[in-house]
Design an enzyme around this catalytic site. Structure first.
Site, short mmCIF file in Angstrom:
data_model
loop_
_atom_site.label_atom_id
_atom_site.label_comp_id
_atom_site.label_asym_id
_atom_site.label_seq_id
_atom_site.Cartn_x
_atom_site.Cartn_y
_atom_site.Cartn_z
CD GLU A 23 -5.64 6.17 7.34
OE1 GLU A 23 -5.76 4.85 8.47
OE2 GLU A 23 -5.46 6.28 5.76
CG ASN A 58 -1.07 -0.33 2.34
OD1 ASN A 58 -0.50 -1.54 2.36
ND2 ASN A 58 -0.35 0.98 3.34
CG ASP A 59 -0.16 4.11 3.02
OD1 ASP A 59 -1.15 3.82 1.65
OD2 ASP A 59 -0.08 4.71 4.25
CG ASP A 87 -0.10 7.43 8.44
OD1 ASP A 87 0.82 6.41 8.82
OD2 ASP A 87 -0.95 7.54 8.12
C1 FRU Z 1 -3.12 4.60 4.78
C2 FRU Z 1 -2.79 3.91 5.97
C3 FRU Z 1 -1.58 4.54 7.11
C4 FRU Z 1 -0.68 3.53 7.55
C5 FRU Z 1 -0.61 2.42 6.36
C6 FRU Z 1 -1.13 0.81 7.15
O1 FRU Z 1 -2.93 3.74 3.88
O2 FRU Z 1 -4.32 3.66 6.90
O3 FRU Z 1 -2.16 5.83 7.85
O4 FRU Z 1 0.15 3.81 8.06
O5 FRU Z 1 -1.96 2.60 5.98
O6 FRU Z 1 -0.26 0.20 6.15
#
Ligand code: FRU
Length: 511
Positions: free
Chosen positions: A233, A54-55, A181
């Site tokens: 986030e 993900n991120d 984050d």
């Molecule tokens: C956003 C999130 C962040 C967190 C991460 C966990 O996509 O929820 O806030 O750090 O993904 O994987």
């Protein structure tokens, strides 16, 4: 004396060793070319060779390399065991995936964060007299039935290849379940580190400053403001240079999930001023908007280590938490947006953030397309990935745009609707509806005084559209039945709306 047979056997052994040596000498380098051609595998967007992402995390330019760390599950294609995956690039486009940088440890997952270049060894983590990379990440763990999120450090003295956790972790602990984050950067004017970190449930971000990355002093809070219908986030504070005058502005970008206007995850920005401690949003028209008006661009962050005079570069996760776990891709799940350079526009309609995809270096075969007979423009068949650049001028038509057909029943529509004052992508008929929330139309406000231009990057599973001079960015995933596109213009009355445009074949980043 060896017989002829033994000589032949010796030769075969030598040849086999050469082949084996070539095969295994640089496993990473070899992996980049192969293993990236499955159905739907993005060809101009980064995706990990296998498993879940993900991120984007810790984007930083250091010693001639761009680093892309990313939320990664080293064990599977669903969210879990969150660790930092790692890839490097010389040009922001061609990535080489490296081993996991910071792995989950003792049940503590490594959530989103950033990486800074500690030029003067303010942290004391670097070798004496040298600079090094320091990561600031959220540790996420459960203890006696309670979840905790804290901010932590790790450092690397070998250009990000190996990382050591700071023995004094955590450096920030509010005893909260949701506190995450951190985005950290160096404030050159005030000679200290600056952190912006999220308090998701409060719909706030908090600013801290530090001299050594270890001790942090609270500076201010921003929020609730703008859209507050979901968790806040992945904040990022960016300095955006001005158009020509050199007078820039600050942009505070905040992810919102769920509850974004397009459904699920989205990203809003505030333009304003930052005095070193506090962010103040401007009230000028256009100072609140969405960094992406599509459904599939989340938790974008900018690169550290790029001079402040240059335009910041943003990369986001091309997905949405509504259906992220359902993408029909294997053996990976999740991909990044193309990098975009950010600038500012100020015109009669107000302010706007401008995004320009950094993909020109991938352009291959080019054709100029034009119609002279007043008919509709038709391009194709065109295999993905490709890029289109079109300018519609000022049509009198209320609704017009293009359709990308992959067969007679499946197409994606990208259009301007002057009656509804909308720019939109409609993916209702694009292909496989991977979840109930997937089919639909995403929209952005259309500003009548801005130009009706369009730049579209079509990759195997995505459309990235930029309209009105890059003031609208819209990214939507699609899962079409084929990769062969016929592109046609359309308009409400059926009359021609475009006289010319450009199409480029894009070269795969994996070849
Ligand atoms: C956003 C999130 C962040 C967190 C991460 C966990 O996509 O929820 O806030 O750090 O993904 O994987």
């Amino acid at each position: 004396m060896k017989t002829a047979w033994f000589k032949l056997a010796d030769t075969l052994i030598v040849l086999t060793s050469i082949v084996l040596a070539l095969t295994f000498a640089s496993p990473v380098a070899k992996a980049q070319g192969s293993g990236y051609d499955q159905p739907y595998r993005p060809q101009v967007h980064f995706s990990p060779r296998e498993h879940w992402t993900n991120d984007p995390n810790g984007l930083v330019f250091f010693h001639g390399e761009y680093h892309l760390f990313f939320q990664f599950n080293p064990f599977g294609d669903q969210w879990g065991h969150m660790s930092w995956g790692h890839a490097v690039s010389k040009d922001l486009l061609h990535w080489q995936e490296l081993p996991v940088a910071i792995a989950e440890k003792d049940g503590e997952m490594v959530f989103t964060g950033s990486v800074v270049v500690d030029h003067k060894n303010s942290s004391g983590f670097c070798a004496p007299g040298s600079e090094c990379l320091v990561a600031v990440y959220t540790g996420h763990y459960s203890t006696t039935g309670k979840t905790l999120q804290t901010q932590n450090l790790a450092y690397s003295r070998d250009d990000g290849r190996t990382w050591t956790r700071y023995s004094g972790n955590p450096v920030l602990d509010l005893h909260m379940a949701d506190f995450r984050d951190p985005s950290v950067s160096w404030d050159e004017a005030r000679k200290h580190w600056l952190m912006v970190v999220s308090l998701p449930k409060e719909r706030k971000v908090r600013f801290y400053t530090s001299a050594d990355l270890k001790q942090w002093a609270q500076a201010s809070d921003f929020g609730p403001a703008g859209d507050v219908d979901g968790d806040w986030e992945c904040p990022d504070l960016l300095h955006i240079p001005g158009e020509k005058s050199g007078v820039g502005m600050w942009a505070l970008k905040v992810g919102l999930n769920p509850g974004a206007p397009q459904g699920g995850s989205g990203e809003q920005y505030f333009l304003g001023d930052f005095d070193g401690k506090q962010f103040t949003a401007s009230s000028e028209p256009g100072s609140h908007g969405w960094t992406n008006y599509g459904k599939d661009d989340y938790c974008a962050i900018s690169f550290n280590g790029i001079p402040r005079s240059e335009k910041p570069v943003l990369i986001g996760w091309m997905n949405n938490w509504q259906y992220a776990s359902k993408l029909p891709t294997s053996p990976w799940r999740g991909q990044m947006s193309v990098p975009r350079r950010l600038s500012l526009l100020k015109d009669a309609a107000g302010l706007a953030l401008v995004q320009e995809p950094v993909t020109a270096a991938l352009r291959g075969d080019h054709s100029e397309i034009s119609t002279t007979n007043g008919g509709k423009l038709s391009i194709g068949p065109q295999e993905t990935p490709f890029e289109l650049k079109l300018d519609f001028g000022r049509p009198s038509e209320m609704v017009f745009g293009i359709r990308l057909y992959t067969d007679e029943q499946h197409w994606t529509e990208i259009g301007f609707n002057q009656a509804k004052k909308e720019f939109y992508i409609d993916r209702t008929k694009s292909g496989t509806a991977i979840a109930p929330e997937f089919p639909g139309r995403t929209t952005a406000p259309l500003i009548a005084s801005r130009s009706y231009d369009l730049r579209v990057i079509v990759d195997r599973l995505s459309i990235e559209a930029y309209a009105q001079n890059g003031t609208i960015a819209m990214t939507d995933l699609i899962f079409p039945p084929s990769q062969s596109n016929r592109v046609e213009t359309f308009s409400g009355s059926g009359k021609a709306v475009l006289s010319k445009g450009d199409v480029w074949k894009l070269r795969s980043i994996w070849k």
